[in-house]
Design an enzyme around this catalytic site. Structure first.
Site, mmCIF file in Angstrom:
data_model
loop_
_atom_site.group_PDB
_atom_site.id
_atom_site.type_symbol
_atom_site.label_atom_id
_atom_site.label_comp_id
_atom_site.label_asym_id
_atom_site.label_seq_id
_atom_site.Cartn_x
_atom_site.Cartn_y
_atom_site.Cartn_z
ATOM 1 N N LYS A 199 0.161 4.260 -0.329
ATOM 2 C CA LYS A 199 -0.482 5.456 0.263
ATOM 3 C C LYS A 199 -0.221 6.688 -0.611
ATOM 4 O O LYS A 199 -0.153 6.563 -1.822
ATOM 5 C CB LYS A 199 -0.022 5.642 1.712
ATOM 6 C CG LYS A 199 -0.200 4.367 2.537
ATOM 7 C CD LYS A 199 -0.056 4.574 4.012
ATOM 8 C CE LYS A 199 -0.249 3.235 4.721
ATOM 9 N NZ LYS A 199 -0.230 3.340 6.175
ATOM 10 N N GLY B 115 2.403 2.470 10.750
ATOM 11 C CA GLY B 115 3.352 3.568 10.593
ATOM 12 C C GLY B 115 4.026 3.999 11.891
ATOM 13 O O GLY B 115 4.678 5.030 11.950
ATOM 14 N N SER C 122 3.372 -1.920 10.430
ATOM 15 C CA SER C 122 4.820 -1.993 10.657
ATOM 16 C C SER C 122 5.399 -3.384 10.373
ATOM 17 O O SER C 122 6.327 -3.829 11.067
ATOM 18 C CB SER C 122 5.178 -1.522 12.061
ATOM 19 O OG SER C 122 4.791 -0.174 12.237
ATOM 20 N N ASN D 81 0.872 -1.176 0.000
ATOM 21 C CA ASN D 81 0.000 0.000 0.000
ATOM 22 C C ASN D 81 0.913 1.231 0.000
ATOM 23 O O ASN D 81 1.475 1.584 1.025
ATOM 24 C CB ASN D 81 -0.876 -0.043 1.261
ATOM 25 C CG ASN D 81 -1.731 1.190 1.416
ATOM 26 O OD1 ASN D 81 -1.840 2.014 0.501
ATOM 27 N ND2 ASN D 81 -2.346 1.339 2.574
ATOM 28 N N GLU E 171 -7.049 4.729 7.699
ATOM 29 C CA GLU E 171 -6.818 6.151 7.391
ATOM 30 C C GLU E 171 -8.032 6.741 6.671
ATOM 31 O O GLU E 171 -8.372 7.903 6.857
ATOM 32 C CB GLU E 171 -5.533 6.299 6.552
ATOM 33 C CG GLU E 171 -4.296 6.074 7.422
ATOM 34 C CD GLU E 171 -3.098 5.500 6.693
ATOM 35 O OE1 GLU E 171 -3.058 5.521 5.453
ATOM 36 O OE2 GLU E 171 -2.182 4.999 7.392
ATOM 37 N N HIS F 150 -9.571 1.127 4.646
ATOM 38 C CA HIS F 150 -8.328 1.359 5.386
ATOM 39 C C HIS F 150 -8.613 2.309 6.546
ATOM 40 O O HIS F 150 -9.406 3.240 6.417
ATOM 41 C CB HIS F 150 -7.257 1.949 4.449
ATOM 42 C CG HIS F 150 -5.902 1.929 5.096
ATOM 43 N ND1 HIS F 150 -5.517 2.876 6.012
ATOM 44 C CD2 HIS F 150 -4.861 1.066 4.981
ATOM 45 C CE1 HIS F 150 -4.294 2.585 6.435
ATOM 46 N NE2 HIS F 150 -3.874 1.490 5.822
ATOM 47 N N GLU G 86 -5.422 -4.766 10.544
ATOM 48 C CA GLU G 86 -4.395 -3.750 10.767
ATOM 49 C C GLU G 86 -4.702 -2.968 12.038
ATOM 50 O O GLU G 86 -5.530 -2.049 12.022
ATOM 51 C CB GLU G 86 -4.364 -2.769 9.588
ATOM 52 C CG GLU G 86 -4.084 -3.428 8.257
ATOM 53 C CD GLU G 86 -3.513 -2.421 7.260
ATOM 54 O OE1 GLU G 86 -2.385 -2.626 6.801
ATOM 55 O OE2 GLU G 86 -4.197 -1.414 6.965
#
Ligand code: PGA
Length: 251
Positions: free
Chosen positions: A11, A174, A214, A9, A98, A96, A168
């Site tokens: 991003k 991250g 991560s 991904n 985010e 996702h 996730e």
């Protein structure tokens, strides 16, 4: 049968030229990869057409990071599933954290998006995961069960064969903080049991469930060795072809 998948991904990273270079490096380095793992890359929308060209004839599949919740029309700034298919995507990531957190993506919207994606014959990488507060309050099982139920329970067992779940934990994305293999295995097994309860053991057994947060070359082996972890959705480490491929070689 269940597939092992490593998906990158990207991003909101890379220019078109940088993305193209990264895609070419992934293709070049994926040549000696075994049949036991499928690779997917998810570049930004602007890159899809040129990255598709770079992936031609390789074993790397193309994914979008999102799609519109409407089929077509006056929705300025949105990208439809038909556009993604016409750009040679075979997957899209949906839900996702985010997108849920920063762009108000609700379960109801996600149901529409998954419906459109499946109707267009796109496979879906559907993301779920709790945040730190929910984990610390011991609510992670409930949160993840609700995310799976609210969206995926609207589909049939047959439709589920085109869906991959990515677990996730938001606190691991991250942050450099990975869930331990035990934590990840525990919740992956739980997700599989939630799918089994609704759709039966066979559907659950065939479901690919990825870990994301991560994930990197140094921890992928331990994570992928867990019986219910079938690969990874990789953010930061997918921006370096060597790391991405090293992760894919961790099975
Ligand atoms: P990360 O991102 O690997 O950079 O933690 C994973 C993801 O958000 O898909």
């Amino acid at each position: 049968m269940r597939k092992n998948i490593v998906a990158g991904n990207w991003k909101m990273n890379t220019t078109v030229a940088e993305g193209l270079e990264l895609a070419k490096a992934v293709v070049a380095q994926s040549k000696d990869l075994g049949e036991n793992v499928s690779l997917v890359v998810a570049p930004p929308f602007t890159h899809l057409v040129s990255v598709a060209e770079a992936l031609k004839g390789s074993k790397v599949s193309l994914s979008a990071q999102n799609c519109a919740d409407k089929a077509s029309g006056a929705y300025t700034g949105e990208v439809s599933v038909d556009m993604l298919v016409s750009a040679n995507c075979t997957y899209t990531i949906l839900g996702h954290s985010e997108r849920r957190e920063y762009y108000g993506e609700t379960d109801a919207k996600l149901v529409e998006k998954v419906k459109l994606a499946l109707a267009a014959n796109l496979s879906v990488i559907f993301c779920v995961g709790e945040n730190l507060e929910q984990r610390e309050a011991g609510k992670h099982f409930d949160v993840v069960k609700e995310q799976v139920a609210n969206v995926l329970f609207n589909f049939t067992a047959e439709e589920l064969s085109k869906i991959v779940i990515a677990y996730e934990p938001v606190w691991a994305i991250g942050t450099g903080k990975t869930a331990t293999a035990e934590q990840a295995q525990e919740i992956h097994a739980f997700i599989r049991s939630v799918v089994a309860e609704k759709f039966g053991a066979e559907v659950a057994d065939n479901m690919t469930i990825l870990y994301g947060g991560s994930c990197k070359p140094s921890n992928a082996k331990e994570l992928f060795a867990c019986p219910d972890i079938d690969g990874g959705l990789i953010g930061g480490a997918a921006l370096k072809a060597e790391d991405f491929i090293a992760i894919a070689k961790s099975f």
